[in-house]
Write a protein that holds these residues in place. Structure first.
Motif, PDB file in Angstrom:
ATOM      1  N   VAL A 156       7.374   4.137   7.769  1.00  0.00           N
ATOM      2  CA  VAL A 156       5.940   4.247   7.495  1.00  0.00           C
ATOM      3  C   VAL A 156       5.401   2.966   6.854  1.00  0.00           C
ATOM      4  CG1 VAL A 156       4.210   5.500   6.155  1.00  0.00           C
ATOM      5  CG2 VAL A 156       5.942   6.760   7.422  1.00  0.00           C
ATOM      6  N   SER A 157       6.182   2.332   5.965  1.00  0.00           N
ATOM      7  CA  SER A 157       5.682   1.079   5.377  1.00  0.00           C
ATOM      8  C   SER A 157       5.602  -0.006   6.450  1.00  0.00           C
ATOM      9  CB  SER A 157       6.547   0.642   4.196  1.00  0.00           C
ATOM     10  OG  SER A 157       7.901   0.624   4.543  1.00  0.00           O
ATOM     11  N   GLY A 182      -2.395  -2.149  10.119  1.00  0.00           N
ATOM     12  CA  GLY A 182      -3.334  -3.060   9.466  1.00  0.00           C
ATOM     13  C   GLY A 182      -3.582  -4.285  10.332  1.00  0.00           C
ATOM     14  N   GLY A 187       0.817  -1.212   0.000  1.00  0.00           N
ATOM     15  CA  GLY A 187       0.000   0.000   0.000  1.00  0.00           C
ATOM     16  C   GLY A 187       0.847   1.257   0.000  1.00  0.00           C
ATOM     17  N   THR A 188       1.873   1.273   0.853  1.00  0.00           N
ATOM     18  CA  THR A 188       2.748   2.446   0.915  1.00  0.00           C
ATOM     19  C   THR A 188       3.498   2.617  -0.402  1.00  0.00           C
ATOM     20  OG1 THR A 188       3.026   2.003   3.276  1.00  0.00           O
ATOM     21  CG2 THR A 188       4.583   3.538   2.262  1.00  0.00           C
ATOM     22  N   SER A 226       2.469   0.790   8.420  1.00  0.00           N
ATOM     23  CA  SER A 226       1.213   0.515   7.713  1.00  0.00           C
ATOM     24  C   SER A 226       0.800  -0.951   7.892  1.00  0.00           C
ATOM     25  CB  SER A 226       1.343   0.863   6.227  1.00  0.00           C
ATOM     26  OG  SER A 226       2.133  -0.088   5.555  1.00  0.00           O
ATOM     27  N   ILE A 232      -5.513   1.812   4.899  1.00  0.00           N
ATOM     28  CA  ILE A 232      -4.387   2.139   5.783  1.00  0.00           C
ATOM     29  C   ILE A 232      -3.114   2.324   4.960  1.00  0.00           C
ATOM     30  CG2 ILE A 232      -2.881   1.240   7.612  1.00  0.00           C
ATOM     31  CD1 ILE A 232      -5.337   0.190   9.012  1.00  0.00           C
ATOM     32  N   GLY A 233      -2.907   1.438   3.967  1.00  0.00           N
ATOM     33  CA  GLY A 233      -1.727   1.547   3.110  1.00  0.00           C
ATOM     34  C   GLY A 233      -1.689   2.861   2.351  1.00  0.00           C
ATOM     35  N   SER A 277      -1.124   5.957   4.527  1.00  0.00           N
ATOM     36  CA  SER A 277       0.208   6.049   5.128  1.00  0.00           C
ATOM     37  C   SER A 277       1.054   7.089   4.387  1.00  0.00           C
ATOM     38  CB  SER A 277       0.898   4.688   5.119  1.00  0.00           C
ATOM     39  OG  SER A 277       1.266   4.316   3.809  1.00  0.00           O
ATOM     40  N   SER A 326       1.284   4.072  -3.023  1.00  0.00           N
ATOM     41  CA  SER A 326       0.970   5.481  -2.787  1.00  0.00           C
ATOM     42  C   SER A 326       2.136   6.379  -3.188  1.00  0.00           C
ATOM     43  CB  SER A 326       0.574   5.712  -1.330  1.00  0.00           C
ATOM     44  OG  SER A 326       1.707   5.705  -0.498  1.00  0.00           O
TER      45      SER A 326
END
Lengths: 94, 224
Positions: free
Chosen positions: B144-145, B152, B71-72, B148, B116-117, B120, B75
Motif C-alpha cells: 500500500v505504501s 500520487g 503519508g502511509t 500510494s 492519497i497518502g 491509503s 496514517s
C-alpha cells in the motif's frame, strides 16, 4: 513526553548524519520535466531557505543542517498547535 | 513529487485546490470529533520526522532520486484524518519557507501526497480486516505504501499532462508513463522504509501505532 523529546533529538542526529549522503540527483518529477525539455521558472516566491539552504551560511553542509533543524522545529511547533486546537474544538459541531 | 509553480494551468490549480480543501474540511471534522489529547506529542514528533525524512533523497537509477513521502506511515501512527492534516502542514511549511513545491500548485501537492497518502490507510484496513489475515499486515503495508506513491505520481502525471507547459511535449500520453516509470521505482524505496519503520516500531514502541490499533479493532486512545 520525555520519550518524544528523545525521539526529536534522534531525528536531528539522523538528519545531521544523513545530509552528506542525500542524493543530489533530480527527483522523479524534475527528471520528467528535464527529459521533456520543460524548464522550471524562477519561482515568484522563493521562501527564506530555497533548496533547504540558509543563504547566509556559506558551508553547504552547515547551511542545509541549519535549514533542516529550523524546519524540524517549525513543523514540530505548528503540528503541536494543531493537536491542541483539535483537542480544544473536540466535539463541537459546525 | 513537489510540483513547482509554473507547471500547472490556472484551471488545474483551482480544481485541485477545491478538491483538496474539500478533503481537508472532511479530515478536520473527522479528526477533531474523536481526537485524544494524548495523540498531540506523537502528532508533532512524527510530522517533524516526515519533514526531516523528506530532505534525504535516495538515488534510484539513471541519475534520478526520490525521497520518502510518508503519508502511509503517518496514517499508521495517527490514523488517516490526522495524517492528512499533518502531511498538509509539512507541505505548507516546505512551500512557504523552502520553495519546495509552489503556492499555486499547493492544492495539487496536497492531493497527490497528503490525501492519497492518508487515504491509503483504508486499503491497509481493507486488506487486513479479517483477523485471519493479520499476518498480511507487513506485506499490506509494503504494497500500500508503494501504491500510494504510484497513485500520487499518476495524479501528478495527469495534472501536469493536462497543463499547457507539458501538453506541447506530448501531454498525458507522455507525462503519465514517465511519472509512473520513475515512481514505480521510488515507491519501492517508500515501501522498504515504511515497512522497516512500522515493523521496528511494533517491536520497540508498539504503543505509538495508533493506526494499527484502529486496524485491529482494539480499543484505542487514537482517533476513529
Amino acid at each position: 513526553m520525555k520519550g518524544y523529546f528523545k525521539a526529536l533529538i534522534l531525528i536531528l542526529l539522523c538528519l545531521a548524519v544523513l545530509i552528506p549522503f542525500a542524493s543530489e540527483f533530480p527527483d522523479g518529477l524534475e527528471k520528467v520535466a528535464e527529459t521533456l525539455g520543460v524548464k522550471e521558472n524562477e519561482p515568484s516566491w522563493t521562501g527564506l531557505m530555497p533548496d533547504y539552504k540558509l543563504p547566509i551560511i556559506g558551508t553547504p553542509y552547515i547551511s542545509t543542517l541549519a535549514a533542516g533543524v529550523f524546519g524540524v522545529f517549525l513543523v514540530f511547533c505548528i503540528t503541536f498547535m494543531l493537536g491542541m486546537i483539535l483537542d480544544k474544538s473536540k466535539g463541537k459541531k459546525t | 513529487m513537489h510540483i513547482p509553480d509554473g507547471f500547472l494551468s490556472p484551471t488545474i490549480c483551482a480544481l485541485t485546490y477545491v478538491i483538496s480543501i474539500g478533503f481537508l474540511v472532511w479530515s478536520w471534522r473527522k479528526a477533531r470529533a474523536t481526537y485524544s489529547r494524548a495523540l498531540t506529542p506523537l502528532l508533532a514528533v512524527s510530522s517533524a520526522f516526515i519533514f526531516a525524512a523528506q530532505m534525504i533523497n535516495f538515488p534510484i537509477a539513471y541519475g534520478t532520486s526520490g525521497h520518502l513521502v510518508g503519508g502511509t506511515f503517518l496514517s499508521i501512527l495517527l490514523g488517516p484524518y490526522a495524517a492528512i492534516l499533518s502531511m498538509t502542514i509539512v507541505l505548507l511549511m516546505q512551500a512557504l519557507f523552502f520553495a519546495d513545491g509552489g503556492l499555486f500548485t499547493f492544492g495539487a501537492n496536497v492531493f497527490n501526497m497528503a490525501i492519497i497518502g492518508g487515504l491509503s490507510f483504508f486499503l491497509i484496513k481493507f486488506l487486513t480486516s479479517d483477523l485471519k489475515r493479520e499476518k498480511w499486515l507487513f506485506p499490506a503495508v509494503f504494497a500500500v505504501s508503494w501504491l500510494s506513491v504510484v497513485l500520487g505520481a499518476l495524479a501528478c502525471g495527469l495534472e501536469i499532462g493536462f497543463s499547457p507547459v507539458f501538453s506541447e511535449a506530448g501531454g498525458i500520453a507522455v507525462t503519465v508513463p514517465a511519472m509512473l516509470f520513475w515512481h514505480v521505482l521510488i515507491g519501492l524505496g517508500e515501501a522498504a522504509i515504511t515497512t522497516t519503520l512500522v515493523s521496528q516500531l511494533q517491536r520497540l514502541q508498539p504503543n505509538v501505532l495508533n493506526g494499527l490499533k484502529i486496524l485491529k479493532g482494539k480499543p484505542s486512545e487514537g482517533i476513529l
